[in-house]
Motif scaffolding. Structure first.
Motif, mmCIF file in Angstrom:
data_model
loop_
_atom_site.group_PDB
_atom_site.id
_atom_site.type_symbol
_atom_site.label_atom_id
_atom_site.label_comp_id
_atom_site.label_asym_id
_atom_site.label_seq_id
_atom_site.Cartn_x
_atom_site.Cartn_y
_atom_site.Cartn_z
ATOM 1 N N TRP A 275 10.229 -13.297 -68.996
ATOM 2 C CA TRP A 275 8.869 -13.468 -68.503
ATOM 3 C C TRP A 275 8.602 -14.943 -68.323
ATOM 4 O O TRP A 275 8.789 -15.725 -69.231
ATOM 5 C CB TRP A 275 7.876 -12.859 -69.495
ATOM 6 N N VAL B 48 11.128 -2.901 -76.336
ATOM 7 C CA VAL B 48 10.136 -3.296 -77.326
ATOM 8 C C VAL B 48 10.427 -2.666 -78.690
ATOM 9 O O VAL B 48 10.351 -3.343 -79.715
ATOM 10 C CB VAL B 48 8.714 -2.966 -76.833
ATOM 11 N N PHE C 224 3.025 -22.721 -67.582
ATOM 12 C CA PHE C 224 4.281 -23.390 -67.906
ATOM 13 C C PHE C 224 4.990 -22.875 -69.152
ATOM 14 O O PHE C 224 6.127 -23.242 -69.396
ATOM 15 C CB PHE C 224 4.029 -24.894 -68.078
ATOM 16 N N GLN D 212 0.490 -6.915 -85.054
ATOM 17 C CA GLN D 212 0.548 -5.727 -85.913
ATOM 18 C C GLN D 212 -0.817 -5.070 -86.071
ATOM 19 O O GLN D 212 -0.931 -3.844 -86.142
ATOM 20 C CB GLN D 212 1.087 -6.106 -87.308
ATOM 21 N N SER E 118 4.675 1.410 -81.111
ATOM 22 C CA SER E 118 5.463 0.351 -80.505
ATOM 23 C C SER E 118 5.871 0.726 -79.077
ATOM 24 O O SER E 118 5.849 -0.109 -78.167
ATOM 25 C CB SER E 118 6.702 0.118 -81.371
ATOM 26 N N GLU F 117 6.606 -24.488 -74.324
ATOM 27 C CA GLU F 117 7.429 -25.695 -74.401
ATOM 28 C C GLU F 117 7.178 -26.667 -73.251
ATOM 29 O O GLU F 117 7.137 -27.874 -73.442
ATOM 30 C CB GLU F 117 8.915 -25.331 -74.421
ATOM 31 N N LYS F 118 7.000 -26.127 -72.054
ATOM 32 C CA LYS F 118 6.860 -27.019 -70.901
ATOM 33 C C LYS F 118 5.413 -27.432 -70.643
ATOM 34 O O LYS F 118 5.148 -28.244 -69.744
ATOM 35 C CB LYS F 118 7.465 -26.388 -69.656
ATOM 36 N N GLY G 206 10.754 -0.547 -70.955
ATOM 37 C CA GLY G 206 9.770 -1.094 -71.883
ATOM 38 C C GLY G 206 9.877 -0.494 -73.271
ATOM 39 O O GLY G 206 9.882 -1.212 -74.276
ATOM 40 N N SER H 58 5.154 -13.552 -73.071
ATOM 41 C CA SER H 58 6.370 -14.342 -72.903
ATOM 42 C C SER H 58 6.626 -15.202 -74.124
ATOM 43 O O SER H 58 7.618 -15.899 -74.198
ATOM 44 C CB SER H 58 6.289 -15.193 -71.635
ATOM 45 N N TRP I 23 8.327 -13.075 -78.493
ATOM 46 C CA TRP I 23 9.698 -12.880 -78.956
ATOM 47 C C TRP I 23 10.305 -14.226 -79.268
ATOM 48 O O TRP I 23 10.299 -15.114 -78.445
ATOM 49 C CB TRP I 23 10.510 -12.171 -77.875
ATOM 50 N N GLY I 24 10.829 -14.373 -80.415
ATOM 51 C CA GLY I 24 11.410 -15.660 -80.777
ATOM 52 C C GLY I 24 11.314 -15.849 -82.269
ATOM 53 O O GLY I 24 10.649 -15.073 -82.958
ATOM 54 N N SER I 25 11.957 -16.854 -82.780
ATOM 55 C CA SER I 25 12.022 -17.001 -84.235
ATOM 56 C C SER I 25 11.239 -18.201 -84.725
ATOM 57 O O SER I 25 11.303 -18.574 -85.887
ATOM 58 C CB SER I 25 13.483 -17.142 -84.676
ATOM 59 N N GLU I 26 10.500 -18.835 -83.803
ATOM 60 C CA GLU I 26 9.694 -19.964 -84.233
ATOM 61 C C GLU I 26 8.597 -19.476 -85.183
ATOM 62 O O GLU I 26 8.100 -18.349 -85.045
ATOM 63 C CB GLU I 26 9.017 -20.624 -83.029
ATOM 64 N N GLN J 47 10.273 -6.319 -87.746
ATOM 65 C CA GLN J 47 8.954 -5.718 -87.966
ATOM 66 C C GLN J 47 9.088 -4.201 -88.240
ATOM 67 O O GLN J 47 8.269 -3.610 -88.882
ATOM 68 C CB GLN J 47 8.061 -5.930 -86.736
ATOM 69 N N GLY K 241 4.968 -1.032 -75.617
ATOM 70 C CA GLY K 241 6.064 -1.417 -74.721
ATOM 71 C C GLY K 241 5.843 -0.964 -73.294
ATOM 72 O O GLY K 241 6.005 -1.737 -72.347
ATOM 73 N N LYS L 200 0.227 -13.258 -69.853
ATOM 74 C CA LYS L 200 1.525 -13.863 -69.579
ATOM 75 C C LYS L 200 1.974 -14.721 -70.753
ATOM 76 O O LYS L 200 3.132 -14.688 -71.158
ATOM 77 C CB LYS L 200 1.486 -14.682 -68.285
ATOM 78 N N LEU M 265 13.747 -7.826 -84.806
ATOM 79 C CA LEU M 265 12.987 -8.981 -85.280
ATOM 80 C C LEU M 265 12.422 -8.730 -86.671
ATOM 81 O O LEU M 265 11.717 -9.571 -87.217
ATOM 82 C CB LEU M 265 11.870 -9.321 -84.299
ATOM 83 N N SER N 22 13.307 -12.566 -74.445
ATOM 84 C CA SER N 22 12.328 -13.628 -74.687
ATOM 85 C C SER N 22 12.286 -14.624 -73.551
ATOM 86 O O SER N 22 11.480 -15.539 -73.543
ATOM 87 C CB SER N 22 12.613 -14.336 -76.016
ATOM 88 N N ARG O 184 3.381 -12.433 -84.122
ATOM 89 C CA ARG O 184 3.679 -11.008 -84.179
ATOM 90 C C ARG O 184 2.878 -10.322 -85.284
ATOM 91 O O ARG O 184 2.523 -9.147 -85.160
ATOM 92 C CB ARG O 184 5.185 -10.797 -84.403
ATOM 93 N N GLU O 185 2.572 -11.085 -86.333
ATOM 94 C CA GLU O 185 1.740 -10.515 -87.389
ATOM 95 C C GLU O 185 0.373 -10.137 -86.838
ATOM 96 O O GLU O 185 -0.192 -9.104 -87.198
ATOM 97 C CB GLU O 185 1.601 -11.508 -88.547
ATOM 98 N N ILE P 128 6.347 -15.911 -85.194
ATOM 99 C CA ILE P 128 6.307 -14.936 -86.276
ATOM 100 C C ILE P 128 4.853 -14.643 -86.666
ATOM 101 O O ILE P 128 4.437 -13.493 -86.752
ATOM 102 C CB ILE P 128 7.118 -15.456 -87.477
#
Lengths: 188, 188, 188, 188
Positions: C106, C157, D19, D120, D149, D22-23, C153, D103, D106-109, C166, D153, D99, C164, C103, D116-117, D113
């Motif tokens: 990139w 992935v 950025f 799908q 997937s 977050e940035k 990749g 980037s 991936w993450g759990s915020e 899915q 990838g 990008k 994660l 994560s 990612r749905e 989530i």
DNA sequence: CATGAATGAGGGTTCATTCAT
DNA sequence: AATGAATGAACCCTCATTCAT
């Protein structure tokens, strides 16, 4: 200038004079100015910038007072005497500002160097008065830079000593003393 | 005094003069002294104490130089002139120390107040010379405290201006200038 | 490596994987590592450095596993298959690390660029196996860079999707799937 | 959609892609969009929402392109090949968006989530093409989820590697490579 | 609809000092 | 006497969000 900026300025003078630049806390400035800390940073880039703005405004104000006060006078001698009086009074009127000024000019930090450049403008004024006095035959030949620097030294150190509680004189007494010393050392 | 303490002192003078009290880091002092940081705290109670010890030693050294230098002289006038010379030379010989001294005297911190008390001893010496000069008929009547303070102001400010790069004079030129100004303003 | 540094590392992996680099708080890392916040900064220069050290160690560890695991094998084909298995297992063994890895690769931040340079070492290994397989007549001619990148990749992935939540596969199933896909797409 | 909203969207894509979430600063987005910061909050609830809207629109646009592009085609095999081409081209056409997409998936915020749905839906399309290919006898039996997937990838990682400067290929080369790899690994 | 001044909680980092060895 | 790893309170600055106009 907005009300809040004024309040920030006033609080900053207060805090900087009490604690010096390094120990002055932005939190305290904000609290005294009754604004949120972020508000200060909305108007000023950094602690350094607010400090420098303060100094700049103060010195320019003093220079303006000097220009205005000496304008009606014709001779260099009169101007120099008036200039001494104005400076001493200014120091006593704006004690806090002067304490900042004189405790933060010496040093090698970027802000202190810029700071001294501002002061040069003030010293240049003194040099001009002395030079005129010499040309008018009232004063003897003396190194202008050293003399201006000396006058500034006498005024600052005696006033500061008084403000800091080591000596106990009125602005009038100090003015009188400095004028007399300078007069004697410059007169032909 | 142990070798390590000397090294700590030397490093401290170096660091304090370069950065000022607040921005001087104990880590850097330790590194320059080639001792562990804990070692400094074995010998000194705090940053303040090492700083104050430094100042105290410096001022006492200057006072001793003044006492020794003026001892062979009999008249107050000669003593004052010699004192000016000694002070200017001291400033130029120990630039680093002087930069610390003069950039840290003004302020309301506890250490700065104790600091100024030390300076009073020095000013008292100058007062004595002037007083003697007056009694011997060489000098006119003048306020002793203000005059001593003024002399200190001229010397410090002109020397500092020079050391900080705003003016460009030798110690001899400054000594000569200050002696002349003072002589003229005091002589009958 | 000292006990505290290990604890800091473990806590950092935990926190970075849960929150990502930007939202990870040094306070939380310190708390989980049961050290004072300052202790982290005694051992690491910055948040960035601790992050990069983490990644570096993780990737090097994986590379070492790959080198060790493929050493006893002679053919490129066998090595590539083994490499796939090792990577998938590594991802599942060190879920947290992998989440960070994938994560945060990139992006255009300095740390992310240095990061990708590390990854190149891994991709180079895969390229070597493929190249050997081609020379040994097991694999068809294919662009090495693109193929290595593709294998990485697929592995990343599919594994990440599974971790994660899915997808719902075991490491063995994924290994088997990836090996089969790669085998089919490379065999002559 | 109003002119201002469009400008905000465009600025947001620009800033988020440069950025990361977050940035990215709302100030910068406002500046680039030439609107006041408050205006953004008039149209969007939060930074998260503007980000998510962006992603949603992007993914839906890609899905629409896939649907339109594959509609004239009858066989699953043809559709899958076309889908690969469309995705690669989309990535290269909207580098900035991709990008962000890759980037930030991936993450759990919470936002990641939901994010990612959305993806799908895209993977489901790929699954449909593969399934059709299998039923039509062009493709071997393979796990649909893992295969879809994997395709995603390969496409993402090779394209990103190229866009980020680690590899140097054209969209056509990547398309050709991916199609070939997939074809080989799926064909009977 | 639109603005932009104002907010304040929050976070990375610093550094004088301590203390177990 | 000396060390240096460890501490944690303190501080400057950031920035998403709000709201009076």
């Amino acid at each position: 200038m907005s009300k809040k900026i004024s309040r920030i300025f006033a609080a900053a003078i207060d805090v900087f004079s009490k604690f010096g630049f390094e120990k002055a806390k932005m939190d305290l400035i904000a609290e005294k100015a009754k604004v949120a800390k972020g508000t200060i940073y909305y108007h000023f880039k950094s602690k350094e910038e607010i400090f420098f703005s303060l100094i700049e405004e103060g010195i320019n104000q003093l220079i303006q007072l000097l220009n205005e006060g000496t304008k009606p006078l014709s001779s260099g001698k009169e101007k120099l005497e008036k200039a001494i009086e104005i400076q001493v009074n200014y120091i006593f009127d704006y004690k806090d500002f002067t304490k900042i000024l004189l405790s933060e000019v010496w040093g090698s930090e970027e802000r202190q160097i810029r700071f001294r450049e501002l002061l040069q403008k003030l010293l240049k004024l003194l040099q001009n008065y002395i030079e005129q006095g010499i040309q008018e035959g009232d004063y003897r030949q003396r190194d202008l830079e050293l003399t201006a620097s000396s006058i500034f030294g006498i005024i600052s150190v005696t006033s500061l000593h008084t403000l800091l509680g080591q000596l106990n004189y009125t602005p009038e007494q100090i003015t009188e003393h400095v004028q007399s010393m300078i007069e004697e050392s410059l007169k032909k």
